[in-house]
Each structure stands twice: as C-alpha cells, then as structure tokens.
Design an enzyme around this catalytic site. Structure first.
Site, PDB file in Angstrom:
ATOM      1  N   GLY A  30      -3.541   1.788 -12.818  1.00 17.47           N
ATOM      2  CA  GLY A  30      -4.191   1.876 -11.517  1.00 17.47           C
ATOM      3  C   GLY A  30      -3.787   3.062 -10.663  1.00 17.47           C
ATOM      4  N   LYS A  72     -13.285  -4.421   2.480  1.00 18.95           N
ATOM      5  CA  LYS A  72     -14.185  -3.332   2.065  1.00 18.95           C
ATOM      6  C   LYS A  72     -15.656  -3.647   2.321  1.00 18.95           C
ATOM      7  CE  LYS A  72     -11.207  -1.277  -1.396  1.00 18.95           C
ATOM      8  NZ  LYS A  72     -10.986  -1.001  -2.801  1.00 18.95           N
ATOM      9  N   ASN A 123     -14.514   2.198   1.537  1.00 19.06           N
ATOM     10  CA  ASN A 123     -13.046   2.299   1.510  1.00 19.06           C
ATOM     11  C   ASN A 123     -12.549   3.466   2.364  1.00 19.06           C
ATOM     12  OD1 ASN A 123     -13.625   4.507  -0.142  1.00 19.06           O
ATOM     13  ND2 ASN A 123     -11.789   4.190  -1.363  1.00 19.06           N
ATOM     14  N   GLY A 130     -13.582  -9.539 -12.225  1.00 18.21           N
ATOM     15  CA  GLY A 130     -13.532  -9.478 -10.761  1.00 18.21           C
ATOM     16  C   GLY A 130     -14.862  -9.012 -10.195  1.00 18.21           C
ATOM     17  N   SER A 188       0.812  -1.228   0.000  1.00 20.18           N
ATOM     18  CA  SER A 188       0.000   0.000   0.000  1.00 20.18           C
ATOM     19  C   SER A 188       0.847   1.280   0.000  1.00 20.18           C
ATOM     20  CB  SER A 188      -0.927   0.024   1.218  1.00 20.18           C
ATOM     21  OG  SER A 188      -1.621   1.247   1.219  1.00 20.18           O
ATOM     22  N   GLY A 221     -15.223  -8.155  -6.553  1.00 17.68           N
ATOM     23  CA  GLY A 221     -15.026  -7.729  -5.159  1.00 17.68           C
ATOM     24  C   GLY A 221     -15.588  -6.336  -4.954  1.00 17.68           C
ATOM     25  N   ASN A 246     -15.956 -13.503 -12.929  1.00 18.37           N
ATOM     26  CA  ASN A 246     -15.209 -13.635 -11.675  1.00 18.37           C
ATOM     27  C   ASN A 246     -14.936 -15.101 -11.409  1.00 18.37           C
ATOM     28  OD1 ASN A 246     -14.121 -12.376  -9.296  1.00 18.37           O
ATOM     29  ND2 ASN A 246     -15.740 -13.412  -8.144  1.00 18.37           N
TER      30      ASN A 246
HETATM   31  P1  ATR Z   1     -11.560  -5.529  -3.384  1.00 21.28           P
HETATM   32  O1  ATR Z   1     -12.534  -5.146  -2.344  1.00 21.28           O
HETATM   33  O2  ATR Z   1     -10.360  -4.646  -3.406  1.00 21.28           O
HETATM   34  O3  ATR Z   1     -12.171  -5.663  -4.748  1.00 21.28           O
HETATM   35  P2  ATR Z   1     -11.822  -8.315  -2.815  1.00 21.28           P
HETATM   36  O4  ATR Z   1     -13.235  -8.062  -2.440  1.00 21.28           O
HETATM   37  O5  ATR Z   1     -11.011  -9.229  -1.945  1.00 21.28           O
HETATM   38  O6  ATR Z   1     -11.018  -6.961  -2.906  1.00 21.28           O
HETATM   39  O7  ATR Z   1     -11.783  -8.842  -4.323  1.00 21.28           O
HETATM   40  C1  ATR Z   1     -10.663  -9.324  -4.934  1.00 21.28           C
HETATM   41  C2  ATR Z   1     -11.010  -9.809  -6.360  1.00 21.28           C
HETATM   42  O8  ATR Z   1      -9.840 -10.455  -6.897  1.00 21.28           O
HETATM   43  C3  ATR Z   1     -12.121 -10.868  -6.407  1.00 21.28           C
HETATM   44  O9  ATR Z   1     -12.832 -10.731  -7.605  1.00 21.28           O
HETATM   45  C4  ATR Z   1     -11.315 -12.172  -6.387  1.00 21.28           C
HETATM   46  O10 ATR Z   1     -11.980 -13.289  -6.945  1.00 21.28           O
HETATM   47  P3  ATR Z   1     -12.898 -14.272  -6.027  1.00 21.28           P
HETATM   48  O11 ATR Z   1     -14.185 -13.540  -5.818  1.00 21.28           O
HETATM   49  O12 ATR Z   1     -13.039 -15.514  -6.792  1.00 21.28           O
HETATM   50  O13 ATR Z   1     -12.113 -14.443  -4.732  1.00 21.28           O
HETATM   51  C5  ATR Z   1     -10.161 -11.791  -7.274  1.00 21.28           C
HETATM   52  N1  ATR Z   1      -8.990 -12.652  -7.091  1.00 21.28           N
HETATM   53  C6  ATR Z   1      -8.071 -12.609  -6.097  1.00 21.28           C
HETATM   54  N2  ATR Z   1      -7.124 -13.577  -6.272  1.00 21.28           N
HETATM   55  C7  ATR Z   1      -7.481 -14.256  -7.402  1.00 21.28           C
HETATM   56  C8  ATR Z   1      -6.933 -15.360  -8.115  1.00 21.28           C
HETATM   57  N3  ATR Z   1      -5.809 -15.983  -7.692  1.00 21.28           N
HETATM   58  N4  ATR Z   1      -7.564 -15.767  -9.246  1.00 21.28           N
HETATM   59  C9  ATR Z   1      -8.687 -15.161  -9.685  1.00 21.28           C
HETATM   60  N5  ATR Z   1      -9.264 -14.108  -9.051  1.00 21.28           N
HETATM   61  C10 ATR Z   1      -8.683 -13.658  -7.926  1.00 21.28           C
END
Ligand code: ATR
Length: 276
Positions: free
Chosen positions: A239, A69, A90, A129, A20, A131, A153
């Site tokens: 980003g 979050k 956040n 994704g 971070s 999340g 996702n």
């Molecule tokens: P944020 O709030 O910052 O979005 P998060 O809620 O932890 O963080 O989300 C992380 C995202 O990265 C999710 O979409 C996660 O996929 P899952 O919902 O299947 O967990 C994705 N992610 C993290 N590591 C991953 C990996 N090794 N392969 C595929 N997706 C991944």
C-alpha cells in the site's frame, strides 16, 4: 523589503487518523520545496459546517480519508469529473474561496502498478471491499481495459451499487470461495489488516501462485495478507506505493509542483510505521 511568502494551511480530514502518514509526508515536501505552511490532522467525528470552517481558516487544500471520501461531496462547491463519476473525493483544493473536490487515488493506484514485471490482463481481477478506494480502483481497472472484475464486500448492497455503474463486474458474497476463475490480481481495498483492525479473513492457500496480491493498506508496511503472499512466492504490491503516488498528485494539485519521494522521507515514514 522582501515580501513574505504566503502561509499555506493544509490538512487531512478522517477518523481515526492516528495511522495517517500524510502530515509527516506533506510537511516534509513543503519544507523541501521552500513552501511556508503546515499540514494538520483533523480527526473529526462529523462534517457539519466543514465547508464554512475550511473557508474561515483559509485552507489551501485538504486530503480526505476513511470514512469521509463519499460523504464529503455534499459539502463541496464543485467536483472534478472523475471524482464525480466515482462519487469519492480524497483531495480538496481551495480555489479562490471555492472548494473543489478531486480524486487522486485512481492515479495513485495506476502508478503503484509501475514496477510489475508481468500481468495477464486477460484474467479477471478480484477486488475486496466497496468503499471509496475500491471504486477508484475499479474505475482505473476499467480504464486499463481489464475484462472482468469480481467484487466482494461485507455489505453486499454497496458492492451491488458499484456493480450497476461499471460493465463487467460480477458481485460475489463476502468470503465466498466457490467461484471457478483464476485471478491475475487480488486487491484488498478494505481496512482489514490495518493496525487496530482484524486481518483479512482470506487465505491464499488455494490461489494460483501467478496471482499478484495488491494490498492498499500501508500501515503496517506488510499486512498479514502481503506476508502470506510473499510466503507463497507471489508478486506483491504494498500500500505504501499507492499512498505515496496519490500524495504526489495531491501536492501537485495544491502547488503545481512535483515532489520527490527521496530516501530520507521513505526512511522517516517506514520508521514511524514500524514504531506504531
Ligand atoms: P475508503 O473510502 O477508504 O474505501 P470506506 O468507504 O469506509 O473507506 O470503506 C472501507 C471498506 O472496508 C468497506 O468496504 C468496508 O466494508 P463495509 O462496506 O461492509 O463497511 C470494509 N471494512 C471495514 N471494516 C471491515 C470489517 N471489520 N470487515 C469487513 N470489511 C470491513
């Protein structure tokens, strides 16, 4: 005698936090704005007692990042309307002992688009994704009237849950490639490509070269996904843009001041990222 200005304790809650840049950025801005205080990383492996802890230590405010979050919400006293809709926070503001949750990722994402020369908003957007960050982006895309959003996702159930809340979302299976549409933009909202994570297993070889590639990962400055897009002469948004813009908004919520992204802090952050 001159009254001493208030000491502001700020911080970020997440796990892991080694990547971070928020502490270096907010400490720099506090200094530049003559604010007395300190911004600390709080790498926590659970949120138990977090409400009491924040109040006991009299934090002015906090940021919240991966993976908290969403799970932070139940520990807060009040949630702003946008953050409530998104179910993701956040930024926390301690307003006279009440912890209020906000989401500045939405504005951060939109401001990250400001340097785009052209963007055909009639074509669909692919979001990778599901999340907290993904939902903030989908919420913004709906606000700016993107007509169709594809969402994929690894855990399809999470994508389906978001799909129920917003119109015009089509859920596709993880890494599915047999859809027909061209995209105006592909957005990576996962942690893939971040230092310490595998790269995003998506190739841009067969992607239309007019597609804009947006990766919300800022550490490294250029993810393998962004590098591939640049090699294909595609427009990219890195980003760091979204990171800096969401941080500006959070700082504004805590101090009602608008900090500047000057060359000195940009250099500091870029150097630090490159050394990791
Ligand atoms: P944020 O709030 O910052 O979005 P998060 O809620 O932890 O963080 O989300 C992380 C995202 O990265 C999710 O979409 C996660 O996929 P899952 O919902 O299947 O967990 C994705 N992610 C993290 N590591 C991953 C990996 N090794 N392969 C595929 N997706 C991944």
């Amino acid at each position: 005698m001159r009254k001493k200005s208030k000491f502001h304790l700020l911080g970020i809650i997440g796990y892991p936090l080694r990547q971070s840049m928020s502490p270096i950025l907010h400490n720099y801005w506090m200094n530049k704005n003559s604010l007395n205080g300190y911004y600390v990383p709080l790498e926590l492996n659970n949120l138990k007692n977090i409400n009491k802890a924040i109040k006991a230590m009299n934090f002015t405010g906090l940021n919240v990042t991966i993976p908290y979050k969403k799970s932070i919400i139940k520990y807060l006293d009040k949630i702003d309307e946008d953050a409530e809709k998104l179910e993701a926070v956040n930024t926390i503001v301690n307003k006279k002992g009440k912890l209020i949750g906000y989401n500045t990722d939405t504005i951060g994402f939109q401001k990250g688009l400001k340097n785009l020369k052209k963007w055909n908003k009639n074509l669909p957007v692919l979001v990778i994704g599901a999340g907290g960050a993904a939902e903030a982006i989908i919420y913004s895309l709906c606000k700016i009237k993107i007509k169709k959003i594809y969402l994929m996702n690894r855990t399809i159930g999470k994508a389906k849950k978001i799909g129920l809340k917003y119109k015009n979302i089509k859920i596709i299976r993880w890494l599915e490639r047999d859809f027909v549409d061209d995209f105006s933009m592909i957005i990576n909202t996962t942690s893939l490509g971040m230092i310490g994570y595998p790269k995003l297993p998506i190739s841009l070889k067969e992607t239309n070269k007019d597609t804009i590639v947006y990766d919300i990962v800022y550490n490294p400055l250029k993810t393998p996904f962004i590098k591939e897009a640049e090699k294909n002469n595609m427009d990219t948004i890195k980003g760091l843009e979204m990171f800096l813009e969401q941080a500006k908004e959070s700082f504004g919520l805590w101090f009602n001041k608008h900090p500047k992204i000057d060359t000195q802090i940009l250099k500091l952050i870029k150097n630090k990222i490159e050394k990791q």
